[in-house]
Motif scaffolding. Sequence first.
Motif, PDB file in Angstrom:
ATOM      1  N   GLU A  46      70.391 -11.751 -24.926  1.00 59.80           N
ATOM      2  CA  GLU A  46      70.890 -10.675 -25.797  1.00 59.80           C
ATOM      3  C   GLU A  46      72.390 -10.797 -26.021  1.00 59.80           C
ATOM      4  N   VAL A  47      73.137 -11.103 -24.964  1.00 59.10           N
ATOM      5  CA  VAL A  47      74.587 -11.230 -25.079  1.00 59.10           C
ATOM      6  C   VAL A  47      74.950 -12.371 -26.028  1.00 59.10           C
ATOM      7  N   VAL A  66      79.824 -17.515 -19.728  1.00 63.81           N
ATOM      8  CA  VAL A  66      79.682 -16.880 -18.413  1.00 63.81           C
ATOM      9  C   VAL A  66      80.916 -16.047 -18.084  1.00 63.81           C
ATOM     10  N   ARG A  67      82.083 -16.561 -18.384  1.00 63.88           N
ATOM     11  CA  ARG A  67      83.315 -15.810 -18.103  1.00 63.88           C
ATOM     12  C   ARG A  67      83.374 -14.513 -18.913  1.00 63.88           C
ATOM     13  N   ARG A  68      82.971 -14.561 -20.164  1.00 56.06           N
ATOM     14  CA  ARG A  68      82.966 -13.339 -20.991  1.00 56.06           C
ATOM     15  C   ARG A  68      81.991 -12.315 -20.428  1.00 56.06           C
ATOM     16  N   ILE A  69      80.800 -12.776 -20.109  1.00 61.90           N
ATOM     17  CA  ILE A  69      79.801 -11.871 -19.538  1.00 61.90           C
ATOM     18  C   ILE A  69      80.316 -11.305 -18.212  1.00 61.90           C
ATOM     19  N   GLY A  70      80.935 -12.154 -17.420  1.00 63.65           N
ATOM     20  CA  GLY A  70      81.490 -11.720 -16.144  1.00 63.65           C
ATOM     21  C   GLY A  70      82.559 -10.655 -16.298  1.00 63.65           C
ATOM     22  N   VAL A  85      72.715  -8.803 -14.258  1.00 64.54           N
ATOM     23  CA  VAL A  85      73.099  -9.878 -15.164  1.00 64.54           C
ATOM     24  C   VAL A  85      72.169 -11.083 -14.974  1.00 64.54           C
ATOM     25  N   PRO A  86      71.050 -11.121 -15.714  1.00 68.26           N
ATOM     26  CA  PRO A  86      70.180 -12.287 -15.651  1.00 68.26           C
ATOM     27  C   PRO A  86      70.643 -13.355 -16.653  1.00 68.26           C
TER      28      PRO A  86
END
Length: 182
Positions: A46-47, A66-70, A85-86
Motif C-alpha cells: 500500500e505504501v 524502507v527509510r521512508r516507511i521507517g 509494518v509488514p
Amino acid sequence: MSTSSQQGATIWLTGLSGAGKSTITEALAPRLRAAGHRVDILDGDEVRQVLTADLGFSREDRITNVRRIGYVAEVLSRNGVLTLVPVIAPYAEARDAVRERHEKAGTPFVLIHVATSVEVCAERDVKGLYAKQKAGQMTGLTGVDDPYEEPTNADLRLDTAGRSLDESVDAVWAVLSTRGLI
C-alpha cells in the motif's frame, strides 16, 4: 490504559513475499485494538502506491523505500500508536537505519523476521510473483534472483510453515508482552 497515555512502538515484520507478514498483521491488529491499543498498519504494498510510488526496485530505491516507511512508523509510534509494518525490507543496512532512528528517538522497535523458506513462499505465491519469475516474465524477485539479507538481530524469528495463524500471532503477542508494549 488510556489511549492518550499509551506508549507506541513499531512492530516491523520482514520476510519474503508470501512469508505471512501481512496475514499475521491483519490478524494481530484487531486483537491489539480489542485490548485497547491505538493501531495503524503501514503495509509495504500500500505504501508503494502512495508514499514511495516514485521509487523503483534498485538497491538504492529499496533502501530509500524502507527509510521512508521507517520515518513514518517512528512518528506514529512516538505519538502512542502501535505501528505494524509488514514490509520485505531486504537489506540489513536499511532495517538497521530504521532501528537506529527509533533508538535515537527513544521509540520502541521490534523486529520480527517471518523466516518462511522461499520454497514455501513460492508454493503459496499469493501475488503470482514466483510464477512470473519462473516464467521469465520478471526479474528482481527478492530471495530468488535478488538478495534478501536475513536479520541477525531480530527479536523473533518466526517460520510460518507448519504453524497456524493463531500460533504465529501468539508468538508475536508474547514478544510484545515480554517487552512491556501490551
